[in-house]
Design an enzyme around this catalytic site. Sequence first.
Site, short mmCIF file in Angstrom:
data_model
loop_
_atom_site.label_atom_id
_atom_site.label_comp_id
_atom_site.label_asym_id
_atom_site.label_seq_id
_atom_site.Cartn_x
_atom_site.Cartn_y
_atom_site.Cartn_z
N LEU A 1 30.81 20.74 -18.05
CA LEU A 1 31.48 20.62 -16.76
C LEU A 1 31.35 19.20 -16.21
CD1 LEU A 1 33.07 22.12 -14.58
CD2 LEU A 1 30.90 22.57 -13.41
N SER B 1 11.57 -0.85 -5.70
CA SER B 1 12.46 -1.11 -6.83
C SER B 1 13.48 -2.19 -6.49
CB SER B 1 13.18 0.18 -7.24
OG SER B 1 13.91 0.70 -6.16
N TRP C 1 9.27 17.02 -7.27
CA TRP C 1 10.37 16.75 -8.19
C TRP C 1 10.04 17.18 -9.61
CZ3 TRP C 1 11.58 11.27 -5.75
CH2 TRP C 1 12.08 11.49 -4.46
N HIS D 1 5.34 4.98 1.64
CA HIS D 1 6.75 4.94 2.00
C HIS D 1 7.26 6.38 2.08
CE1 HIS D 1 11.02 4.31 2.04
NE2 HIS D 1 11.14 5.07 0.97
N GLU E 1 12.23 5.22 6.33
CA GLU E 1 13.68 5.15 6.36
C GLU E 1 14.14 5.45 7.77
OE1 GLU E 1 15.78 7.27 3.27
OE2 GLU E 1 17.22 7.89 4.79
N HIS F 1 21.56 2.69 1.61
CA HIS F 1 22.48 3.73 1.12
C HIS F 1 23.91 3.23 1.10
CE1 HIS F 1 18.84 5.70 2.50
NE2 HIS F 1 19.03 6.45 1.45
N CYS G 1 14.55 1.78 1.97
CA CYS G 1 14.18 2.50 0.74
C CYS G 1 14.27 1.51 -0.42
CB CYS G 1 15.10 3.71 0.54
SG CYS G 1 14.44 4.95 -0.61
#
Length: 767
Positions: free
Chosen positions: A23, A445, A573, A653, A677, A706, A738
Amino acid sequence: MNSKSAARATVYGYPRQGSHRELKKAVEGYWKGTVTADALRQTAADLRKANWQQLVADGIGEVPTGDFSYYDHVLDTTVLLGAIPQRHRASVDADPLDGYFAMARGTQEVAPLEMTKWFDTNYHYLVPELGPDTTFTVDSSKQVSELQEAVALGLKARPVLVGPITYLLLAKPAPGVAEDFQPLSLLERILPAYAEVLADLRAAGAEWVQLDEPALVQDRTADELDAVARVYSTLGGLTDRPKLLVASYFDRLGDALPVLADAPVDGLAIDFTGPAAANLDDLAAVPGLRGKRLVAGVVNGRNIWINDLSASLSVLAQLMGLVDHVDVAASCSLLHVPIDVSAETELDPEVRPWLAFARQKTAEIAALATGITEGTEAIAAVLDANREALASRASSPLTNNPAVRARAAAVTAADGRRGASYPDRSAAQQARLGLPLLPTTTVGSFPQTGELRKARADLRAGRIDEAQYDERIDAEIREVIAFQEKAGLDVLVHGEPERNDMVQYFAEQLDGYVATQHGWVQSYGTRYVRPPVLVGDISRPEPMTVRWWAYAQLQTDRPVKGMLTGPVTMLAWSFVRDDQPRSETARQVALALRDEVNDLETAGAAVIQVDEPALRETLPLRTAARAEYLAWGTEVFRLTTSGVRADTQIHTHMCYVEFGDILNALDEMDADVASLEAARSHMQVAHELSEAGYPRGVGPGVYDIHSPRVPGTPEVVSLLRKGLDAIPAARLWVNPDCGLKTRGWPEVRDSLQNVVTAAQELRTELR
Ligand code: GLN
Ligand code: ZN
């Protein structure tokens, strides 16, 4: 034994992607223009058919329909109800499929619907946007045609819909509508729409229709519970309707249970796993269930562990004493689990029998249904194998590492407290670091470039060796450090180029974690993730990040932050073991991370950041359970970070923090500095923290990562001025909101330069 009829095995939904993520490929191909709309529809129809046939072959007697989605089932509900936001009307009218994807992903001109987490899972849905002018115009075609497909295959099928209460409670005010607009006020308008859908489904041959109301497992006000009663007496009172099955999952129904029990609906589907196990006792106390069909969710639909079949049989036996008819199901849609354990050919053969993905869970459900219909003798072999697998899991050295257990058991409260108070630490850190007012830093990052991804792919494919890979990472680190020095940042990072993912990177290096090859689950749309599995006791065989940190620090005289993922996020996660409390697993992870923190300090790191972006995500759905969660969640953070000296600065964070309960948690974490954030809420969090008397360093994001937009220097200056109204300049940090891994280098360069310039401008004023 069920007196009237055989127990039926069923599920509420199945993974949509196909065993080879067909899919995803078809939808993304459609977006790129390499797959036609017809080909996409055909792939989707083939997948639905294959899934139903698989379910039936595995013993599921009643299959769900309408759970399939090109992107998201809440968006499908928005289309079903015709609640298309104004800005998307034209494109939906012009081409429903393109309009659908435009709502999901946005276009150059039009913003998509907002996306957020589906309860406390890692699945994201598209948030309905409603207002006082919203009207509902039903289009049942998707639901009807999918039902017809299943009926044409000769299957017993049950359409599944998001229920009206949950749909409204998940919605938010449309842009331009007053913030305090209550979507639930649209109840009288939405009910006729649902009535029409139900009539359409009945006309198409549905005997039963399932209405999912997971919102009922959260704390609900008396008014909301009244609304539930009104909805289901109205829908139950319709003459032209199928039988109604109202489903809930993820936690206990609580006060909503007697309301549903009283409602004139024909069946309830209830979760009896995890925190929802309490539904069993609650159920014994409510009258009104006799005469209703009960679908018992006894197989956990969101973890990947085999069921304890004997325990489930005993729950089912108790339920059969309370109601006339019991059917067996997974606790929730199987959307949240991967498809098939037998595809995991590289998995440790000891571990494989402990795992159940969607296919294995359907087999468990089918076996349980047979067991309560025909008696346990009929499933004796299955029960034996199940007992054996459970026993092997319980006694395995993997789940019982004596060294890890002894260490966790010996932890004292003092281990989770810094030796010095914050004021003393802060003075010692300032003496060591000598940072300016409004110190600048980033969250960790830097852009994950195509070259980095290629280096990883090359390493996997054997085109380069470890040494060549390391050299590419080193080169990236040199570049990231050089840029930060040039831009004038104060506390640098190495940029995380070696990390594919902030959880997986650590999971791969910790003992007790295993990875899957094909364990994909839908995160949102066509994005699938492969969560690692916390199988056994966790330990760290060797340092995980020190090498990269040390290389970065060699390139510069400025402090480079060590960078780790915190224990709560490591759990959030991953698939977490269910044979001990989450807090226990988190403590083991924390002790492993504590060793890493201490090793970074020994290597010379003066600043170490431990990220907990997921702290808020796994907040329990019921408020009553939150204090306990936050107590252990913050305790394991402190356990991770409090083995260091006073002059070592601990950062954390978090994402999305504009919530009161998390502010208290932040205090409990006792980090010296927190980057948060908050770009979208314009320094509101700084004011909330200052009102709460928060005493430590804080960096509310001044650059919204974002979006590709570059914030101008004046904009950052004005945000910082607002921040300075609440937080003194020595404690106010300046950072993006972030990590930068999803952004491109050009916009990151400009944005960070503007951020630094803004801080420097204000510093001259402050002197
Ligand atoms: N250090 C991580 C990064 O910068 C934090 C990411 C996150 O908050 N999700 O990528
Ligand atoms: Zn973040």
